[in-house]
Every structure is written in structure tokens, then in C-alpha cells.
Design a protein around this motif. Structure first.
Motif, PDB file in Angstrom:
ATOM      1  N   LEU A  11       4.236  27.219 122.000  1.00  0.00           N
ATOM      2  CA  LEU A  11       3.551  25.973 121.668  1.00  0.00           C
ATOM      3  C   LEU A  11       3.782  24.924 122.750  1.00  0.00           C
ATOM      4  O   LEU A  11       2.861  24.187 123.133  1.00  0.00           O
ATOM      5  N   LEU A  12       4.989  24.874 123.285  1.00  0.00           N
ATOM      6  CA  LEU A  12       5.294  23.943 124.375  1.00  0.00           C
ATOM      7  C   LEU A  12       4.438  24.230 125.605  1.00  0.00           C
ATOM      8  O   LEU A  12       3.909  23.307 126.236  1.00  0.00           O
ATOM      9  N   PHE A  13       4.267  25.514 125.943  1.00  0.00           N
ATOM     10  CA  PHE A  13       3.395  25.875 127.066  1.00  0.00           C
ATOM     11  C   PHE A  13       1.957  25.429 126.820  1.00  0.00           C
ATOM     12  O   PHE A  13       1.265  24.991 127.733  1.00  0.00           O
ATOM     13  N   ASN A  14       1.499  25.532 125.575  1.00  0.00           N
ATOM     14  CA  ASN A  14       0.150  25.084 125.243  1.00  0.00           C
ATOM     15  C   ASN A  14       0.003  23.579 125.410  1.00  0.00           C
ATOM     16  O   ASN A  14      -1.015  23.096 125.904  1.00  0.00           O
ATOM     17  N   ALA A  20      -1.856  19.372 131.723  1.00  0.00           N
ATOM     18  CA  ALA A  20      -2.257  19.796 133.073  1.00  0.00           C
ATOM     19  C   ALA A  20      -3.774  19.721 133.237  1.00  0.00           C
ATOM     20  O   ALA A  20      -4.271  19.219 134.249  1.00  0.00           O
ATOM     21  N   VAL A  21      -4.513  20.208 132.259  1.00  0.00           N
ATOM     22  CA  VAL A  21      -5.977  20.169 132.343  1.00  0.00           C
ATOM     23  C   VAL A  21      -6.461  18.720 132.281  1.00  0.00           C
ATOM     24  O   VAL A  21      -7.399  18.344 132.998  1.00  0.00           O
ATOM     25  N   ALA A  22      -5.821  17.893 131.469  1.00  0.00           N
ATOM     26  CA  ALA A  22      -6.185  16.473 131.416  1.00  0.00           C
ATOM     27  C   ALA A  22      -5.946  15.805 132.770  1.00  0.00           C
ATOM     28  O   ALA A  22      -6.734  14.957 133.204  1.00  0.00           O
ATOM     29  N   TYR A  23      -4.877  16.200 133.458  1.00  0.00           N
ATOM     30  CA  TYR A  23      -4.590  15.656 134.786  1.00  0.00           C
ATOM     31  C   TYR A  23      -5.671  16.042 135.789  1.00  0.00           C
ATOM     32  O   TYR A  23      -6.096  15.226 136.608  1.00  0.00           O
ATOM     33  N   VAL A  24      -6.140  17.286 135.710  1.00  0.00           N
ATOM     34  CA  VAL A  24      -7.212  17.740 136.604  1.00  0.00           C
ATOM     35  C   VAL A  24      -8.490  16.944 136.338  1.00  0.00           C
ATOM     36  O   VAL A  24      -9.144  16.470 137.269  1.00  0.00           O
ATOM     37  N   VAL A  25      -8.833  16.792 135.063  1.00  0.00           N
ATOM     38  CA  VAL A  25     -10.042  16.026 134.703  1.00  0.00           C
ATOM     39  C   VAL A  25      -9.897  14.582 135.155  1.00  0.00           C
ATOM     40  O   VAL A  25     -10.841  13.995 135.708  1.00  0.00           O
ATOM     41  N   HIS A  26      -8.723  13.994 134.962  1.00  0.00           N
ATOM     42  CA  HIS A  26      -8.483  12.613 135.405  1.00  0.00           C
ATOM     43  C   HIS A  26      -8.668  12.486 136.918  1.00  0.00           C
ATOM     44  O   HIS A  26      -9.249  11.515 137.405  1.00  0.00           O
ATOM     45  N   LEU A  53      -5.480  26.863 135.573  1.00  0.00           N
ATOM     46  CA  LEU A  53      -5.061  28.212 135.191  1.00  0.00           C
ATOM     47  C   LEU A  53      -4.161  28.209 133.954  1.00  0.00           C
ATOM     48  O   LEU A  53      -4.103  29.196 133.228  1.00  0.00           O
ATOM     49  N   MET A  54      -3.514  27.092 133.695  1.00  0.00           N
ATOM     50  CA  MET A  54      -2.653  27.017 132.513  1.00  0.00           C
ATOM     51  C   MET A  54      -3.451  27.072 131.218  1.00  0.00           C
ATOM     52  O   MET A  54      -2.894  27.349 130.158  1.00  0.00           O
ATOM     53  N   SER A  55      -4.749  26.822 131.292  1.00  0.00           N
ATOM     54  CA  SER A  55      -5.564  26.864 130.074  1.00  0.00           C
ATOM     55  C   SER A  55      -5.672  28.275 129.508  1.00  0.00           C
ATOM     56  O   SER A  55      -6.144  28.458 128.384  1.00  0.00           O
ATOM     57  N   VAL A  56      -5.214  29.279 130.231  1.00  0.00           N
ATOM     58  CA  VAL A  56      -5.193  30.649 129.711  1.00  0.00           C
ATOM     59  C   VAL A  56      -4.312  30.719 128.461  1.00  0.00           C
ATOM     60  O   VAL A  56      -4.559  31.522 127.554  1.00  0.00           O
ATOM     61  N   PHE A  57      -3.316  29.851 128.371  1.00  0.00           N
ATOM     62  CA  PHE A  57      -2.461  29.819 127.181  1.00  0.00           C
ATOM     63  C   PHE A  57      -3.265  29.509 125.928  1.00  0.00           C
ATOM     64  O   PHE A  57      -2.914  29.947 124.836  1.00  0.00           O
ATOM     65  N   TRP A  58      -4.333  28.725 126.057  1.00  0.00           N
ATOM     66  CA  TRP A  58      -5.161  28.414 124.887  1.00  0.00           C
ATOM     67  C   TRP A  58      -5.795  29.679 124.337  1.00  0.00           C
ATOM     68  O   TRP A  58      -5.840  29.893 123.133  1.00  0.00           O
ATOM     69  N   LEU A  59      -6.307  30.511 125.222  1.00  0.00           N
ATOM     70  CA  LEU A  59      -6.932  31.754 124.782  1.00  0.00           C
ATOM     71  C   LEU A  59      -5.887  32.698 124.188  1.00  0.00           C
ATOM     72  O   LEU A  59      -6.155  33.374 123.190  1.00  0.00           O
ATOM     73  N   LEU A  60      -4.706  32.745 124.776  1.00  0.00           N
ATOM     74  CA  LEU A  60      -3.639  33.572 124.219  1.00  0.00           C
ATOM     75  C   LEU A  60      -3.260  33.097 122.817  1.00  0.00           C
ATOM     76  O   LEU A  60      -2.993  33.919 121.929  1.00  0.00           O
ATOM     77  N   SER A  61      -3.270  31.801 122.605  1.00  0.00           N
ATOM     78  CA  SER A  61      -2.988  31.263 121.267  1.00  0.00           C
ATOM     79  C   SER A  61      -4.077  31.644 120.277  1.00  0.00           C
ATOM     80  O   SER A  61      -3.791  31.962 119.124  1.00  0.00           O
ATOM     81  N   LEU A  62      -5.323  31.603 120.738  1.00  0.00           N
ATOM     82  CA  LEU A  62      -6.428  32.005 119.872  1.00  0.00           C
ATOM     83  C   LEU A  62      -6.301  33.478 119.488  1.00  0.00           C
ATOM     84  O   LEU A  62      -6.468  33.829 118.319  1.00  0.00           O
ATOM     85  N   VAL A  63      -5.981  34.312 120.444  1.00  0.00           N
ATOM     86  CA  VAL A  63      -5.797  35.740 120.160  1.00  0.00           C
ATOM     87  C   VAL A  63      -4.667  35.937 119.160  1.00  0.00           C
ATOM     88  O   VAL A  63      -4.780  36.716 118.202  1.00  0.00           O
ATOM     89  N   GLN A  64      -3.573  35.225 119.345  1.00  0.00           N
ATOM     90  CA  GLN A  64      -2.442  35.337 118.427  1.00  0.00           C
ATOM     91  C   GLN A  64      -2.823  34.862 117.028  1.00  0.00           C
ATOM     92  O   GLN A  64      -2.521  35.514 116.032  1.00  0.00           O
ATOM     93  N   PHE A  65      -3.515  33.744 116.938  1.00  0.00           N
ATOM     94  CA  PHE A  65      -3.903  33.189 115.639  1.00  0.00           C
ATOM     95  C   PHE A  65      -4.863  34.119 114.901  1.00  0.00           C
ATOM     96  O   PHE A  65      -4.675  34.414 113.727  1.00  0.00           O
ATOM     97  N   VAL A  66      -5.886  34.592 115.613  1.00  0.00           N
ATOM     98  CA  VAL A  66      -6.865  35.480 114.988  1.00  0.00           C
ATOM     99  C   VAL A  66      -6.222  36.815 114.628  1.00  0.00           C
ATOM    100  O   VAL A  66      -6.533  37.398 113.584  1.00  0.00           O
ATOM    101  N   GLY A  67      -5.318  37.296 115.443  1.00  0.00           N
ATOM    102  CA  GLY A  67      -4.641  38.555 115.160  1.00  0.00           C
ATOM    103  C   GLY A  67      -3.812  38.502 113.900  1.00  0.00           C
ATOM    104  O   GLY A  67      -3.689  39.499 113.180  1.00  0.00           O
ATOM    105  N   ARG A  68      -3.259  37.352 113.595  1.00  0.00           N
ATOM    106  CA  ARG A  68      -2.488  37.203 112.359  1.00  0.00           C
ATOM    107  C   ARG A  68      -3.394  37.177 111.132  1.00  0.00           C
ATOM    108  O   ARG A  68      -2.988  37.545 110.050  1.00  0.00           O
ATOM    109  N   ARG A  69      -4.617  36.687 111.308  1.00  0.00           N
ATOM    110  CA  ARG A  69      -5.532  36.512 110.173  1.00  0.00           C
ATOM    111  C   ARG A  69      -6.412  37.734 109.922  1.00  0.00           C
ATOM    112  O   ARG A  69      -6.620  38.117 108.797  1.00  0.00           O
TER     113      ARG A  69
END
Length: 159
Positions: A11-14, A20-26, A53-69
């Protein structure tokens, strides 16, 4: 490491990825607004966009969340391809964002110079200062060359 601690670290990595992505957009918005305001000097670090590239963690979280459900969801079946595709897409974005920004700056008459004030950066890339070619008064009628503009800028910063 316990499962709960591992989940908190994940969760901390997310959360770091969001920052990080907000910094890039800024940074993109900052450069674009400075260009619109026709500032004489615009800083641009071409390596910042690789933080996407750190936004890959978001997709990993989605995979983890959907995998549990639901184990039959398409996200689970295609998770490998989704992660690789997301990674490649963000890598392409990280490469082309600075290229496009530099192109827009150079079309507007800015000259890229090495940034004399930057000692270290947070990511790989060139730390540049884009100086408008007409930002300095020209005593003679000749137009300034790329290196001449950078030398004038560097002498103005150090002096």
C-alpha cells in the motif's frame, strides 16, 4: 514478513506511485504554463517522466484485489499481458513526453543548455535549462548561436 506487514508495504508503494505520477503531471503543467507565459528561462529535467513507471503498482493492486474477489475475471486471466502492456506503455510515455516538451520549447525559440545549478536528480535523464534566444540583449545585429546563449546564461548565473 507477515502478510499484514507485506500488505502495508505494498500500500505504501501505491501511495508513493500516486505522488510520483502527480509530480510528473505537475512538471508537465509547469513547463507548459511557463511556455504559455513566455518566461525567458524554463527548467526541464528529462528524466522525471520515468517516474510514471511506478504506476505499474496500481495495476498490480487491481490484479490482487480482483483475484481475491473473483478468480474467473478477465483481469486475472490476462494479468501477465496487462502488466507487460502497462509497463511498455508507461515506458513509451516516459520517453516521448520529454521529447515532445523539448520540441515545443525549441519551436518557440528556446535553446537547451545544461543546468549549472543542478547537482543531482531523482531519475535518469538530462537536466536542462531552456533559455529563450532573445532573452538577452544582442549588441550586434548577428543572431546568437546555441553555445553563445548558453555561455551568456551561465555567466549571468555565476556572476
Amino acid at each position: 514478513m507477515s502478510r499484514e506487514v507485506a500488505q502495508r508495504v505494498f500500500l505504501l508503494f501505491n501511495l508513493i506511485a500516486v505522488l510520483a505520477v502527480a509530480y510528473v503531471v505537475h512538471d508537465i503543467v509547469f513547463v507548459t504554463s511557463e511556455l504559455a507565459n513566455k518566461q525567458p528561462v524554463i527548467p526541464l529535467d528529462t528524466g522525471i517522466s520515468y517516474l510514471l513507471l511506478m504506476s505499474v503498482f496500481w495495476l498490480l493492486s487491481l490484479v490482487q484485489f480482483v483475484g481475491r474477489r473473483n478468480k474467473q475475471h478477465f483481469v486475472i486471466r490476462w494479468s501477465n499481458q496487462l502488466v507487460i502492456g502497462w509497463f511498455i506503455a508507461t515506458l513509451l510515455l516516459a520517453y516521448f513526453i520529454p521529447v515532445l516538451l523539448q520540441g515545443r520549447l525549441q519551436q518557440a525559440g528556446y535553446v537547451p543548455c545544461d543546468d549549472p545549478q543542478v547537482v543531482s536528480r531523482i531519475s535518469r535523464g538530462a537536466s536542462l535549462i531552456f533559455v529563450h534566444g532573445q532573452a538577452f540583449s544582442v549588441s550586434d545585429s548577428q543572431s546568437r548561436t546555441h553555445s553563445a546563449v548558453c555561455e551568456i546564461f551561465a555567466s549571468g548565473v555565476s556572476g
